[in-house]
Scaffold this motif. Structure first.
Motif, PDB file in Angstrom:
ATOM      1  N   MET A   1       0.825  -1.197   0.000  1.00 35.58           N
ATOM      2  CA  MET A   1       0.000   0.000   0.000  1.00 35.58           C
ATOM      3  C   MET A   1       0.866   1.256   0.000  1.00 35.58           C
ATOM      4  SD  MET A   1      -3.096   0.917  -0.053  1.00 35.58           S
ATOM      5  CE  MET A   1      -4.243   2.158   0.355  1.00 35.58           C
ATOM      6  N   ASN A   2       1.966   1.224   0.779  1.00 39.00           N
ATOM      7  CA  ASN A   2       2.849   2.387   0.821  1.00 39.00           C
ATOM      8  C   ASN A   2       3.494   2.672  -0.525  1.00 39.00           C
ATOM      9  OD1 ASN A   2       2.344   3.087   3.430  1.00 39.00           O
ATOM     10  ND2 ASN A   2       4.083   1.967   4.276  1.00 39.00           N
ATOM     11  N   VAL A   3       3.749   1.609  -1.295  1.00 37.77           N
ATOM     12  CA  VAL A   3       4.368   1.802  -2.610  1.00 37.77           C
ATOM     13  C   VAL A   3       3.412   2.582  -3.516  1.00 37.77           C
ATOM     14  CG1 VAL A   3       5.221   0.615  -4.659  1.00 37.77           C
ATOM     15  CG2 VAL A   3       5.778  -0.272  -2.380  1.00 37.77           C
ATOM     16  N   VAL A   4       2.138   2.234  -3.478  1.00 41.13           N
ATOM     17  CA  VAL A   4       1.136   2.917  -4.292  1.00 41.13           C
ATOM     18  C   VAL A   4       1.008   4.376  -3.868  1.00 41.13           C
ATOM     19  CG1 VAL A   4      -1.299   3.002  -4.912  1.00 41.13           C
ATOM     20  CG2 VAL A   4      -0.128   0.802  -4.764  1.00 41.13           C
ATOM     21  N   LEU A   5       0.954   4.595  -2.560  1.00 44.19           N
ATOM     22  CA  LEU A   5       0.856   5.970  -2.061  1.00 44.19           C
ATOM     23  C   LEU A   5       2.090   6.790  -2.422  1.00 44.19           C
ATOM     24  CD1 LEU A   5      -0.765   5.437   1.448  1.00 44.19           C
ATOM     25  CD2 LEU A   5      -1.836   6.319  -0.629  1.00 44.19           C
ATOM     26  N   ASP A   6       3.255   6.162  -2.343  1.00 47.97           N
ATOM     27  CA  ASP A   6       4.480   6.873  -2.727  1.00 47.97           C
ATOM     28  C   ASP A   6       4.455   7.264  -4.203  1.00 47.97           C
ATOM     29  OD1 ASP A   6       5.464   6.712  -0.167  1.00 47.97           O
ATOM     30  OD2 ASP A   6       6.757   4.973  -0.588  1.00 47.97           O
ATOM     31  N   LYS A   7       3.974   6.349  -5.040  1.00 51.33           N
ATOM     32  CA  LYS A   7       3.905   6.657  -6.479  1.00 51.33           C
ATOM     33  C   LYS A   7       2.876   7.745  -6.760  1.00 51.33           C
ATOM     34  CE  LYS A   7       5.666   2.340  -8.269  1.00 51.33           C
ATOM     35  NZ  LYS A   7       5.486   1.202  -9.165  1.00 51.33           N
ATOM     36  N   LEU A   8       1.747   7.691  -6.049  1.00 50.93           N
ATOM     37  CA  LEU A   8       0.734   8.734  -6.227  1.00 50.93           C
ATOM     38  C   LEU A   8       1.258  10.093  -5.773  1.00 50.93           C
ATOM     39  CD1 LEU A   8      -2.561   6.932  -5.143  1.00 50.93           C
ATOM     40  CD2 LEU A   8      -1.974   7.765  -7.419  1.00 50.93           C
ATOM     41  N   GLU A   9       1.951  10.114  -4.653  1.00 50.22           N
ATOM     42  CA  GLU A   9       2.512  11.362  -4.152  1.00 50.22           C
ATOM     43  C   GLU A   9       3.556  11.915  -5.119  1.00 50.22           C
ATOM     44  OE1 GLU A   9       4.103  11.197  -0.201  1.00 50.22           O
ATOM     45  OE2 GLU A   9       5.077  13.128  -0.406  1.00 50.22           O
ATOM     46  N   ARG A  10       4.377  11.028  -5.653  1.00 50.09           N
ATOM     47  CA  ARG A  10       5.397  11.455  -6.616  1.00 50.09           C
ATOM     48  C   ARG A  10       4.752  12.001  -7.888  1.00 50.09           C
ATOM     49  NH1 ARG A  10      10.553   7.911  -8.646  1.00 50.09           N
ATOM     50  NH2 ARG A  10      11.435   9.553  -9.912  1.00 50.09           N
ATOM     51  N   ALA A  11       3.700  11.328  -8.349  1.00 51.23           N
ATOM     52  CA  ALA A  11       2.992  11.791  -9.543  1.00 51.23           C
ATOM     53  C   ALA A  11       2.341  13.151  -9.277  1.00 51.23           C
ATOM     54  CB  ALA A  11       1.947  10.768  -9.968  1.00 51.23           C
ATOM     55  N   TRP A  12       1.740  13.311  -8.104  1.00 57.47           N
ATOM     56  CA  TRP A  12       1.101  14.573  -7.757  1.00 57.47           C
ATOM     57  C   TRP A  12       2.132  15.709  -7.705  1.00 57.47           C
ATOM     58  CZ3 TRP A  12      -3.075  17.106  -8.045  1.00 57.47           C
ATOM     59  CH2 TRP A  12      -3.252  18.274  -7.299  1.00 57.47           C
ATOM     60  N   ARG A  13       3.274  15.434  -7.114  1.00 58.88           N
ATOM     61  CA  ARG A  13       4.325  16.463  -7.064  1.00 58.88           C
ATOM     62  C   ARG A  13       4.784  16.843  -8.463  1.00 58.88           C
ATOM     63  NH1 ARG A  13       7.834  16.283  -1.776  1.00 58.88           N
ATOM     64  NH2 ARG A  13       6.331  15.341  -0.380  1.00 58.88           N
ATOM     65  N   GLY A  14       4.836  15.871  -9.344  1.00 56.87           N
ATOM     66  CA  GLY A  14       5.212  16.165 -10.726  1.00 56.87           C
ATOM     67  C   GLY A  14       4.182  17.049 -11.416  1.00 56.87           C
ATOM     68  N   VAL A  15       2.918  16.778 -11.176  1.00 53.32           N
ATOM     69  CA  VAL A  15       1.843  17.589 -11.758  1.00 53.32           C
ATOM     70  C   VAL A  15       1.913  19.014 -11.224  1.00 53.32           C
ATOM     71  CG1 VAL A  15      -0.663  17.900 -11.812  1.00 53.32           C
ATOM     72  CG2 VAL A  15       0.320  15.641 -12.219  1.00 53.32           C
ATOM     73  N   VAL A  16       2.102  19.141  -9.912  1.00 54.79           N
ATOM     74  CA  VAL A  16       2.193  20.476  -9.299  1.00 54.79           C
ATOM     75  C   VAL A  16       3.391  21.229  -9.845  1.00 54.79           C
ATOM     76  CG1 VAL A  16       2.604  21.724  -7.135  1.00 54.79           C
ATOM     77  CG2 VAL A  16       0.949  19.847  -7.218  1.00 54.79           C
ATOM     78  N   TRP A  17       4.543  20.544  -9.966  1.00 51.17           N
ATOM     79  CA  TRP A  17       5.735  21.177 -10.516  1.00 51.17           C
ATOM     80  C   TRP A  17       5.469  21.663 -11.940  1.00 51.17           C
ATOM     81  CZ3 TRP A  17       8.468  20.032 -14.902  1.00 51.17           C
ATOM     82  CH2 TRP A  17       9.648  20.749 -15.085  1.00 51.17           C
ATOM     83  N   TYR A  18       4.873  20.803 -12.761  1.00 51.47           N
ATOM     84  CA  TYR A  18       4.598  21.151 -14.151  1.00 51.47           C
ATOM     85  C   TYR A  18       3.673  22.366 -14.244  1.00 51.47           C
ATOM     86  CZ  TYR A  18       3.001  20.794 -18.929  1.00 51.47           C
ATOM     87  OH  TYR A  18       2.681  21.084 -20.233  1.00 51.47           O
ATOM     88  N   LEU A  19       2.602  22.363 -13.473  1.00 54.61           N
ATOM     89  CA  LEU A  19       1.647  23.468 -13.525  1.00 54.61           C
ATOM     90  C   LEU A  19       2.277  24.776 -13.055  1.00 54.61           C
ATOM     91  CD1 LEU A  19      -1.607  21.703 -12.301  1.00 54.61           C
ATOM     92  CD2 LEU A  19      -1.032  22.415 -14.628  1.00 54.61           C
ATOM     93  N   ARG A  20       3.141  24.713 -12.021  1.00 54.92           N
ATOM     94  CA  ARG A  20       3.815  25.927 -11.551  1.00 54.92           C
ATOM     95  C   ARG A  20       4.770  26.471 -12.608  1.00 54.92           C
ATOM     96  NH1 ARG A  20       6.924  26.306  -7.090  1.00 54.92           N
ATOM     97  NH2 ARG A  20       6.095  28.350  -6.697  1.00 54.92           N
ATOM     98  N   GLU A  21       5.450  25.566 -13.322  1.00 55.74           N
ATOM     99  CA  GLU A  21       6.370  26.004 -14.372  1.00 55.74           C
ATOM    100  C   GLU A  21       5.608  26.604 -15.554  1.00 55.74           C
ATOM    101  OE1 GLU A  21       9.695  26.103 -14.383  1.00 55.74           O
ATOM    102  OE2 GLU A  21       9.794  25.300 -12.363  1.00 55.74           O
ATOM    103  N   VAL A  22       4.548  25.953 -15.975  1.00 57.07           N
ATOM    104  CA  VAL A  22       3.778  26.419 -17.132  1.00 57.07           C
ATOM    105  C   VAL A  22       3.066  27.733 -16.832  1.00 57.07           C
ATOM    106  CG1 VAL A  22       1.802  25.862 -18.606  1.00 57.07           C
ATOM    107  CG2 VAL A  22       3.515  24.124 -18.120  1.00 57.07           C
ATOM    108  N   SER A  23       2.538  27.866 -15.635  1.00 56.74           N
ATOM    109  CA  SER A  23       1.775  29.069 -15.289  1.00 56.74           C
ATOM    110  C   SER A  23       2.673  30.262 -14.964  1.00 56.74           C
ATOM    111  CB  SER A  23       0.863  28.787 -14.100  1.00 56.74           C
ATOM    112  OG  SER A  23       1.627  28.622 -12.919  1.00 56.74           O
ATOM    113  N   GLY A  24       3.954  30.017 -14.721  1.00 55.05           N
ATOM    114  CA  GLY A  24       4.863  31.103 -14.367  1.00 55.05           C
ATOM    115  C   GLY A  24       4.934  31.359 -12.873  1.00 55.05           C
ATOM    116  N   GLU A  25       4.215  30.572 -12.102  1.00 58.67           N
ATOM    117  CA  GLU A  25       4.212  30.748 -10.659  1.00 58.67           C
ATOM    118  C   GLU A  25       5.587  30.485 -10.049  1.00 58.67           C
ATOM    119  OE1 GLU A  25       0.980  28.805  -8.672  1.00 58.67           O
ATOM    120  OE2 GLU A  25       2.044  28.849  -6.778  1.00 58.67           O
TER     121      GLU A  25
END
Length: 68
Positions: free
Chosen positions: A1-25
């Motif tokens: 279960m922790n492996v799945v949560l770790d992958k989800l958290e990593r994916a979420w951080r990637g999405v947040v990073w991408y959106l911050r870069e694209v938006s100029g934030e």
């Protein structure tokens, strides 16, 4: 279960990073990184000062590369 949560958290951080870069934030973060390297020991602009300076620069130097 922790492996799945770790992958989800990593994916979420990637999405947040991408959106911050694209938006100029993330521009202020990049400014701080650059400032620390180029001007060690000096105080950088606050985020509000940075945003005002950026707006002034954009106003004085409009982007003319657009084809429209």
């Amino acid at each position: 279960m922790n492996v799945v949560l770790d992958k989800l958290e990593r994916a979420w951080r990637g999405v947040v990073w991408y959106l911050r870069e694209v938006s100029g934030e993330a521009r202020y973060d990049h400014y701080l990184e650059h400032f620390a390297v180029e001007h060690p020991g000096e105080t950088p602009m606050s985020e509000v000062e940075y945003l005002r300076a950026r707006e002034e620069y954009d106003r004085l130097h409009p982007n003319t590369s657009c084809c429209c």
